[in-house]
Design an enzyme around this catalytic site. Structure first.
Site, PDB file in Angstrom:
ATOM      1  N   PHE A 138       0.846  -1.186   0.000  1.00 52.30           N
ATOM      2  CA  PHE A 138       0.000   0.000   0.000  1.00 52.30           C
ATOM      3  C   PHE A 138       0.883   1.238   0.000  1.00 52.30           C
ATOM      4  O   PHE A 138       1.609   1.487   0.960  1.00 52.30           O
ATOM      5  CB  PHE A 138      -0.881  -0.043   1.252  1.00 52.30           C
ATOM      6  CG  PHE A 138      -1.886   1.078   1.363  1.00 52.30           C
ATOM      7  CD1 PHE A 138      -3.089   1.010   0.663  1.00 52.30           C
ATOM      8  CD2 PHE A 138      -1.642   2.172   2.183  1.00 52.30           C
ATOM      9  CE1 PHE A 138      -4.033   2.034   0.784  1.00 52.30           C
ATOM     10  CE2 PHE A 138      -2.589   3.197   2.304  1.00 52.30           C
ATOM     11  CZ  PHE A 138      -3.782   3.126   1.608  1.00 52.30           C
ATOM     12  N   CYS A 139       0.858   2.003  -1.088  1.00 52.11           N
ATOM     13  CA  CYS A 139       1.791   3.124  -1.244  1.00 52.11           C
ATOM     14  C   CYS A 139       1.079   4.461  -1.229  1.00 52.11           C
ATOM     15  O   CYS A 139       0.587   4.929  -2.265  1.00 52.11           O
ATOM     16  CB  CYS A 139       2.560   2.980  -2.554  1.00 52.11           C
ATOM     17  SG  CYS A 139       3.438   1.426  -2.686  1.00 52.11           S
ATOM     18  N   LEU A 140       1.028   5.068  -0.080  1.00 51.51           N
ATOM     19  CA  LEU A 140       0.418   6.381   0.059  1.00 51.51           C
ATOM     20  C   LEU A 140       1.517   7.390   0.428  1.00 51.51           C
ATOM     21  O   LEU A 140       1.793   8.329  -0.310  1.00 51.51           O
ATOM     22  CB  LEU A 140      -0.677   6.330   1.134  1.00 51.51           C
ATOM     23  CG  LEU A 140      -1.295   7.661   1.563  1.00 51.51           C
ATOM     24  CD1 LEU A 140      -1.874   8.425   0.392  1.00 51.51           C
ATOM     25  CD2 LEU A 140      -2.397   7.423   2.611  1.00 51.51           C
ATOM     26  N   THR A 141       2.160   7.143   1.571  1.00 53.28           N
ATOM     27  CA  THR A 141       3.195   8.042   2.085  1.00 53.28           C
ATOM     28  C   THR A 141       4.314   8.276   1.073  1.00 53.28           C
ATOM     29  O   THR A 141       4.708   7.371   0.356  1.00 53.28           O
ATOM     30  CB  THR A 141       3.797   7.413   3.351  1.00 53.28           C
ATOM     31  OG1 THR A 141       2.740   7.196   4.280  1.00 53.28           O
ATOM     32  CG2 THR A 141       4.848   8.300   3.981  1.00 53.28           C
ATOM     33  N   SER A 147       1.823  13.004   7.113  1.00 50.22           N
ATOM     34  CA  SER A 147       0.541  13.436   7.669  1.00 50.22           C
ATOM     35  C   SER A 147      -0.316  14.134   6.617  1.00 50.22           C
ATOM     36  O   SER A 147      -1.509  13.880   6.510  1.00 50.22           O
ATOM     37  CB  SER A 147       0.781  14.397   8.822  1.00 50.22           C
ATOM     38  OG  SER A 147       1.572  13.788   9.803  1.00 50.22           O
ATOM     39  N   ARG A 313      13.110 -11.094  42.325  1.00 51.93           N
ATOM     40  CA  ARG A 313      14.202 -10.224  42.745  1.00 51.93           C
ATOM     41  C   ARG A 313      14.030  -9.841  44.213  1.00 51.93           C
ATOM     42  O   ARG A 313      13.039  -9.222  44.585  1.00 51.93           O
ATOM     43  CB  ARG A 313      14.191  -8.952  41.893  1.00 51.93           C
ATOM     44  CG  ARG A 313      15.322  -7.972  42.192  1.00 51.93           C
ATOM     45  CD  ARG A 313      16.599  -8.482  41.649  1.00 51.93           C
ATOM     46  NE  ARG A 313      17.725  -7.581  41.761  1.00 51.93           N
ATOM     47  CZ  ARG A 313      18.958  -7.945  41.427  1.00 51.93           C
ATOM     48  NH1 ARG A 313      19.207  -9.159  40.967  1.00 51.93           N
ATOM     49  NH2 ARG A 313      19.953  -7.105  41.551  1.00 51.93           N
ATOM     50  N   ARG A 337       5.066   2.200  40.622  1.00 54.28           N
ATOM     51  CA  ARG A 337       5.607   2.297  39.269  1.00 54.28           C
ATOM     52  C   ARG A 337       4.961   1.298  38.321  1.00 54.28           C
ATOM     53  O   ARG A 337       4.884   1.546  37.120  1.00 54.28           O
ATOM     54  CB  ARG A 337       7.122   2.066  39.284  1.00 54.28           C
ATOM     55  CG  ARG A 337       7.871   3.146  40.022  1.00 54.28           C
ATOM     56  CD  ARG A 337       9.320   2.769  40.229  1.00 54.28           C
ATOM     57  NE  ARG A 337      10.075   2.870  38.990  1.00 54.28           N
ATOM     58  CZ  ARG A 337      11.373   2.572  38.891  1.00 54.28           C
ATOM     59  NH1 ARG A 337      12.042   2.138  39.950  1.00 54.28           N
ATOM     60  NH2 ARG A 337      11.998   2.701  37.756  1.00 54.28           N
ATOM     61  N   GLY A 410      19.277  -3.577  36.024  1.00 50.89           N
ATOM     62  CA  GLY A 410      20.194  -3.965  34.955  1.00 50.89           C
ATOM     63  C   GLY A 410      19.706  -5.165  34.159  1.00 50.89           C
ATOM     64  O   GLY A 410      19.733  -5.149  32.923  1.00 50.89           O
ATOM     65  N   GLU A 433      -0.126   5.908  11.346  1.00 49.98           N
ATOM     66  CA  GLU A 433      -1.418   6.503  10.963  1.00 49.98           C
ATOM     67  C   GLU A 433      -1.602   7.869  11.620  1.00 49.98           C
ATOM     68  O   GLU A 433      -2.674   8.182  12.134  1.00 49.98           O
ATOM     69  CB  GLU A 433      -2.582   5.590  11.380  1.00 49.98           C
ATOM     70  CG  GLU A 433      -2.397   4.177  10.892  1.00 49.98           C
ATOM     71  CD  GLU A 433      -3.657   3.580  10.320  1.00 49.98           C
ATOM     72  OE1 GLU A 433      -4.701   4.242  10.335  1.00 49.98           O
ATOM     73  OE2 GLU A 433      -3.571   2.442   9.840  1.00 49.98           O
TER      74      GLU A 433
END
Lengths: 667, 667
Positions: A138-141, A147, A313, A337, A410, A433
């Site tokens: 698919f070749c658009l860009t 954008s 750990r 976290r 690490g 996209e």
């Protein structure tokens, strides 16, 4: 190392993870995914280890795996067999986004484009596509246009009954087309159609680019690869293509709604370019819905690997001595976290699943040819929400992998942890996209349009209804953090919409054009507006899902998960809540953070079972740190031992060099 | 593509970038770095392209480059020739952290350990180290112990006049030692020293591990590699090592301040383990100072590549038509995403340079053997600040590369942009020498200790003096955003210190032990405290530097840079400023954000020249998107063309497969 503690943590949970999985994903989905996994495990070509393959090796492996999947015949149209499609897609995406891309780009991007823009004239080709007799790209860009696709520069000029393709500059060279570098026999290509000296605008064409026997490119076409890329994308042959007077038959034009007569006249049934575009507005969301799932999957991998490893750990404990060390998951900071992304993995899944259901309903109406005011509203709302949820989900996904890597210390950096590779794999989802900030503008534009229009806002999915009345300020906390968060979000969204809109009006009145206005309201205003609207909808839909869960235990667990997700997201808007005047005084923020810390702590006993409920099979996960048996260090050492006493050829050279230095120092 | 606009942007600046560079970096430093770069350019082994090397290839290249640098004899002790050391280090770090690690780990980690912990007994070895007749590795970390090094499990037992080394479990196997897998002939190893049945605690030893001729490991030693790692770290041979009754001579003990008599008695001049440890407290900062510079370098690369590319990239403009497209750097959102990291690159450099100067003064006093209350305070302050600045700088660095990649859109994801590789390269700086959140605790612990102690706080670098008096709340903005930011930071730090401390006391009184207390005050409190203290010092020191700049134009530019840096960092604490009561009402936050947007806009005309003032030479930068000529698309296409018409061997297989599918569909 002491015995693994993972089972001890599993037993802390109040619920059965398999039951939760069935409720969240659906029993059928869980079963079908397991079938695909079993099939893959049985085929040696799907075997994997922690070796880093070269570009050439990785592509060969993807090719072989693709062949096997095609031979299985499992990959069908989503509309003919949605359940199987979803199970296969999710499994492949989790296994390797590169392999999955190869299938998708052919069937669901190239193939879908030919089907949706082509006519009877392209029927034979569609059959070949479905039967995998050809390979499509698919070749658009273009090099110079991503954008702003409306401005792509490749031209297709009608000449003597044929179409002549050209790239007038470097910037017009097509690029990023997956499957193109080596495999594609056919492509869908977008170009400015010139007929009789007039530019009729952007059109889609399907052309053959290579001989299917020799794979040599046709005259006037040069194709190449874009070189190395990070992670699994190394296995995807993203190519570039340059046209120099390539001649194709007139049938190359994908002629639904338009055509060129044999005598060279352009005809169209579209009244305007914008009408042509509006048809495709909602369908653009197909890709975004898939990318939202990528964000969910990233959170899933990150949480699974990091939370399991955090139990293996052990480090500092209350007393000195290695025997007193405790799993790092016991540290509140470690929980803070990691757990929000665990909640995100579950909540984004529920949200995305709900969105897919609503979207399917929308697509059914589009496909039967409905044309109504309501469907057009539906289209806009789908577009607004998918343009907001894709950024929110993919940012969370990449963020989660980064945080997980660091929280694993690490060892998280080792290739065998898979966290960095997964981060590389997921990184492009933030610009696929449409770069995230760019497509967020779609959301705010639609919301700003609502303010400007007259009358009550009433959209098919009801995601904007709350904007009809001015929400009230903070008064007090209730016992339900999710309702509290939703109230805050409603106020936030409403006020951001008002202030962004009035800022836009002010700029307009000062003489700025609409382009300048749109640019200048983004930072702190339109961007936050789009995010707030989206997160409100996510939380709202997950809340509705949880309300409908019948099993009280499971409902309770999901409530904890959603509490955390809601407070985690809301806390990020704390400054803006103060600015918009939702609350004042330090107490509100302090309490919000207290509630967030409590929500984290509440998830802790459930966390390991929650991980089991989302974790992919060990075969799919493929992480020495995250295996379900909790024996991270055994798996790490097993891998380490494979590299025992390696002596690369240059060590001889090193020995000679050291000896020379030693001799010269003695002179 | 149109002609590059980069020179037009350069001309917008109010200053001469070369003059700014000389003021910020020092003329001598700029000259010396250019010399190193010229030397590297002239040697074919330093040539590079965008190929991704395998683990084996990358290590061989690093070995060859290391040999060349050793032959040059440029790499000296920092204390004998600081200027040359700094120039070489910075150039190598920018060129390839893997090559630089190979040199550092031998000379500045392994070598420095032998020198600082060894005695006359190790003099001959030190000479061999300095002359590069041997290769050294530093083995502290074990599979099961990273942060909590006091609990490493490897043992060295005195037996019959020798030392016997053992790893009692998988967790005790040494790992992460750079240079170890293939090259090291010698290692410094840390182990629990057992003499006469008693554990005398953690000690350092230097032992030979391989025959320097055959490179075979000695009996009782197994060494292996840790497998693949991301980015430049693939080129670093991080190894693991397992001891099984390895016997070494008694001289292996690095015996400064302690020894074992030939008849097996342990003697020490240290009064306590904590005295022994306190000697090394300040010196631990050496590594952190280097890592702060890695954060600076990451921001430098990110800004250079993304800002230059943002001028080459043109997209949407005020009117339709490709000829009306404008560089994406014109979008305020793009500026907002990129300029803060440009300011960080410059401000972190100035801060780090100042810190190195103060630290060198400190080290000189340590090296002449000073023992004073003030020096002990100096040690603590250096430790507190380096433990805060390392996380702040490295987080900003990794963040900047992520944002730059996204701001460059899809092309930023190409390997030739270097942004993802650089992110991988810099990723571990967040966990090197202590995971960032873990070492932030060092900062808050020291600050909390200050509150508990009696009397005025008066530290050698004066970074904590403002904590002696209660800072006042926000009253009004002045014309100087930096002073405004510093006032806010003083209030913030003071209040976070008070609330964190009182929270700790409350927990203590409720019966929690000190370990639990420390864990439970981290989220939202101690973490924010450490960060606020650090950022205050950074801004303060850069402000003092800018005040001393004589050239009015350059001072003006640096003021703009610091305005942005200060407001950018402060805005992230906006919610906490409200919570701590620094200000109330929406206006304060709204104005802070307005000032931030203005600071971004103020930097815009200067941005391209600022980039030139920090940008590494194109040879070092090695980015198709970020080259100084601004011709990103030419460089991209030049690289693309190298991959024209590639036909991998498996394409034959693909052709046959498609033919088979085509035939079978016709049956």
């Amino acid at each position: 190392m002491s015995a693994p503690l993972i089972d001890k943590y599993r037993k802390m949970a109040s619920f059965d993870w398999k039951k939760l999985k069935a409720v969240v994903e659906g029993e059928e989905h869980v079963r079908l995914k397991a079938e695909v996994v079993a099939k893959m495990k049985s085929e040696p070509i799907f075997h994997r280890d922690y070796r880093v393959l070269s570009r050439e090796e990785q592509r060969e492996v993807v090719h072989q795996r693709w062949k096997k999947i095609v031979e299985w015949g499992l990959f069908k149209d989503p509309y003919s067999d949605l359940e199987n499609f979803k199970a296969l897609t999710e499994t492949l995406e989790a296994y390797d986004q590169g392999t999955s891309a190869r299938l998708f780009l052919h069937g669901n991007v190239f193939g879908a484009a030919v089907k949706s823009m082509g006519t009877e004239r392209h029927k034979e080709l569609v059959e070949k596509i479905e039967n995998n007799e050809i390979v499509g790209a698919f070749c658009l860009t273009e090099i110079g246009h991503g954008s702003n696709t409306a401005e792509v520069q490749t031209t297709a000029t009608f000449d003597d009954g044929q179409l002549v393709f050209n790239c007038p500059s470097i910037g017009a060279i097509k690029c990023w087309a997956g499957n193109l570098s080596h495999s594609a026999t056919h492509v869908v290509v977008y170009a400015q159609l010139h007929v009789g000296g007039k530019n009729e605008g952007l059109h889609g064409f399907v052309i053959q680019v290579r001989c299917p026997k020799t794979f040599q490119t046709f005259p006037g076409i040069t194709i190449g690869d874009m070189g190395s890329k990070p992670g699994c994308w190394q296995g995807v042959e993203n190519g570039w293509m340059e046209f120099k007077n390539h001649r194709a038959p007139l049938s190359a034009l994908l002629n639904k709604g338009c055509d060129i007569t044999p005598d060279g006249k352009y005809v169209t049934s579209f009244k305007s370019a914008s009408e042509k575009q509006s048809v495709s507005l909602g369908t653009l969301s197909v890709g975004r819905l898939g990318i939202i799932a990528k964000g969910m999957m990233a959170c899933t991998f990150a949480s699974t690997i990091a939370i399991r490893y955090s139990v293996a750990r052990r480090q500092f404990g209350p007393e000195k001595g290695a025997e007193n060390e405790i799993p790092v998951l016991e540290y509140p900071l470690q929980q803070y976290r990691l757990f929000p992304y665990l909640s995100a993995a579950i909540c984004i899944r529920i949200f995305q699943k709900t969105f897919v259901e609503k979207f399917t309903e929308y697509m059914m109406r589009v496909m039967v040819g409905e044309k109504s005011e309501e469907l057009s509203e539906f289209s806009k709302e789908v577009h607004a929400l998918s343009s907001g949820a894709k950024p929110v989900a993919t940012w969370l996904g990449v963020e989660s992998l980064g945080e997980a890597r660091k929280a694993c210390g690490g060892h998280g950096f080792l290739h065998m942890s898979r966290l960095n590779t997964l981060r590389d794999d997921n990184d492009p989802s933030q610009t696929f996209e449409g770069e995230n900030f760019m497509i967020l503008q779609q959301t705010s534009n639609i919301l700003l349009g609502k303010v400007a229009s007259i009358g009550l806002i009433n959209t098919p999915m009801s995601t904007m209804t709350f904007l009809n009345s001015k929400p009230s300020k903070f008064s007090s906390w209730t016992s339900d953090p999710v309702n509290d968060a939703l109230s805050a979000y409603r106020y936030l969204t409403y006020h951001l919409l008002q202030t962004t809109s009035s800022e836009a009006n002010k700029l307009k009145q000062s003489g700025k054009n609409s382009f300048e206005v749109r640019n200048e309201i983004q930072v702190h205003r339109a961007v936050n507006l789009s995010i707030a609207y989206t997160e409100h909808t996510m939380i709202d839909w997950v809340q509705k899902f949880v309300e409908d869960v019948e099993d009280v235990t499971l409902k309770g667990v999901l409530q904890k998960v959603l509490n955390l997700f809601s407070l985690f997201l809301l806390e990020r808007h704390l400054a803006t809540l103060y600015i918009t005047g939702y609350a004042s005084g330090g107490k509100f923020g302090e309490e919000l953070r207290e509630k967030l810390r409590k929500a984290v702590a509440d998830v802790k006993p459930e966390s390991m079972a929650l991980v089991d409920s989302i974790a992919p099979d060990d075969f799919i996960l493929n992480s020495a740190l995250g295996a379900s048996d909790g024996k991270a260090y055994d798996h790490i050492m097993e891998e380490f031992r494979k590299y025992t006493n390696e002596q690369p050829r240059w060590v001889c050279d090193l020995a000679q060099f050291l000896q020379k230095r030693s001799q010269s120092s003695k002179l």
